[in-house]
Design a protein around this motif. Structure first.
Motif, short mmCIF file in Angstrom:
data_model
loop_
_atom_site.label_atom_id
_atom_site.label_comp_id
_atom_site.label_asym_id
_atom_site.label_seq_id
_atom_site.Cartn_x
_atom_site.Cartn_y
_atom_site.Cartn_z
N TYR A 1 37.54 31.51 25.38
CA TYR A 1 38.10 30.62 26.38
C TYR A 1 39.16 29.74 25.72
O TYR A 1 39.15 29.53 24.52
N PHE B 1 32.76 35.95 24.22
CA PHE B 1 33.81 35.44 25.09
C PHE B 1 34.79 34.58 24.30
O PHE B 1 34.41 33.91 23.35
N LEU C 1 38.79 31.56 31.02
CA LEU C 1 38.39 32.75 30.27
C LEU C 1 39.59 33.60 29.93
O LEU C 1 40.37 33.99 30.80
N PHE D 1 36.67 38.82 27.43
CA PHE D 1 35.28 38.92 27.02
C PHE D 1 34.95 40.35 26.61
O PHE D 1 35.70 41.29 26.92
N TYR E 1 31.51 43.08 26.19
CA TYR E 1 30.09 43.27 26.46
C TYR E 1 29.46 44.30 25.52
O TYR E 1 28.29 44.65 25.66
N GLU F 1 37.18 43.19 28.23
CA GLU F 1 37.64 43.03 29.60
C GLU F 1 38.55 41.81 29.65
O GLU F 1 38.28 40.80 29.00
N LYS F 2 39.59 41.88 30.46
CA LYS F 2 40.46 40.73 30.63
C LYS F 2 39.77 39.66 31.45
O LYS F 2 39.06 39.95 32.41
N GLY F 3 40.03 38.42 31.04
CA GLY F 3 39.57 37.30 31.82
C GLY F 3 40.65 36.85 32.79
O GLY F 3 41.42 37.67 33.30
#
Lengths: 111, 113
Positions: free
Chosen positions: A35, A33, A45, A48, A50, A56-58
């Motif tokens: 931040y 991640f 965020l 991130f 996986y 993926e957009k935060g």
């Protein structure tokens, strides 16, 4: 003990520069991640990941991109830095169903 | 996404028990509640995590009522070194493409002598 290492504690860049923030974890964690932390706003965020090459957009992805070519490394990229991106940037990693482990942060100043 | 609400700041004295409450009215069935502690110029550090009822470890206790719309972090007998920002986090903690987290804005706990 899990170790999340961010490449720089302090960084000063100029407006318009392309900036790379690097993060490495040593525990084979699937999740990583990025931040940013600003006074009064807490942690927000940005992106991130996986898995390798997955992202993926935060909540605040605008102006940022990320790269995850290897499992242990997650890079945050500011394509054209602006002064409103001056902030503390925190990287974290985790495995599913386990809490996140954070690095000590990079304090980035854009002049 | 489950939004969280915490007090901005709290004051206490050494030796007291401190309770910090976090509201998360829209918590989802598969969400866990996690608390982190952060000192200046350091990254957040995990304190405790729970799903329902009560969880206790060597540092703190976490109380979660049956409706799970709030949670309370309890720090027994605080000391000056417990002065920090405490974050409440709600999320599925299970990875995958729908994995998004919500951090509260944090509670600055100040422990006085």
């Amino acid at each position: 003990d899990v170790k999340v290492t961010q490449s720089s504690r302090y960084l000063v860049k100029r407006t318009g520069e392309k900036v790379f923030l690097e993060c490495v974890q040593d525990m084979d964690h699937e999740n990583m991640f990025w931040y940013r932390q600003d006074p009064g706003l807490g942690l927000r965020l940005i992106y991130f990941s996986y898995d390798v090459k997955m992202k993926e957009k935060g909540d605040i992805p605008e102006g940022y991109s990320v790269s995850r070519e290897k499992k242990e490394r997650f890079s945050l990229i500011l394509e054209s830095a602006s002064t409103n991106q001056t902030s503390m940037y925190l990287c974290a990693s985790s495995i599913p169903l386990q809490p996140q482990h954070f690095g000590d942060g990079t304090r980035l100043s854009i002049l | 996404l489950a939004k969280t609400t915490q007090p901005i700041s709290m004051d206490s004295y050494e030796g007291q028990e401190v309770n910090i409450t976090c509201s998360h009215n829209n918590i989802a069935t598969n969400d866990y509640i996690t608390w982190y502690q952060q000192f200046p110029s350091q990254g957040p550090r995990f304190i405790i995590q729970g799903y329902k009822t009560k969880v206790t470890n060597e540092v703190a206790s976490l109380f979660i009522p049956a409706d799970r719309k709030s949670s309370t972090l309890s720090l027994p007998r605080v000391s000056l070194s417990d002065t920090a920002v405490y974050y409440c986090l709600v999320g599925p903690d299970s990875g995958g493409s729908n994995y998004k987290l919500t951090f509260g804005k944090g509670t600055l706990l100040t422990v006085n002598p």
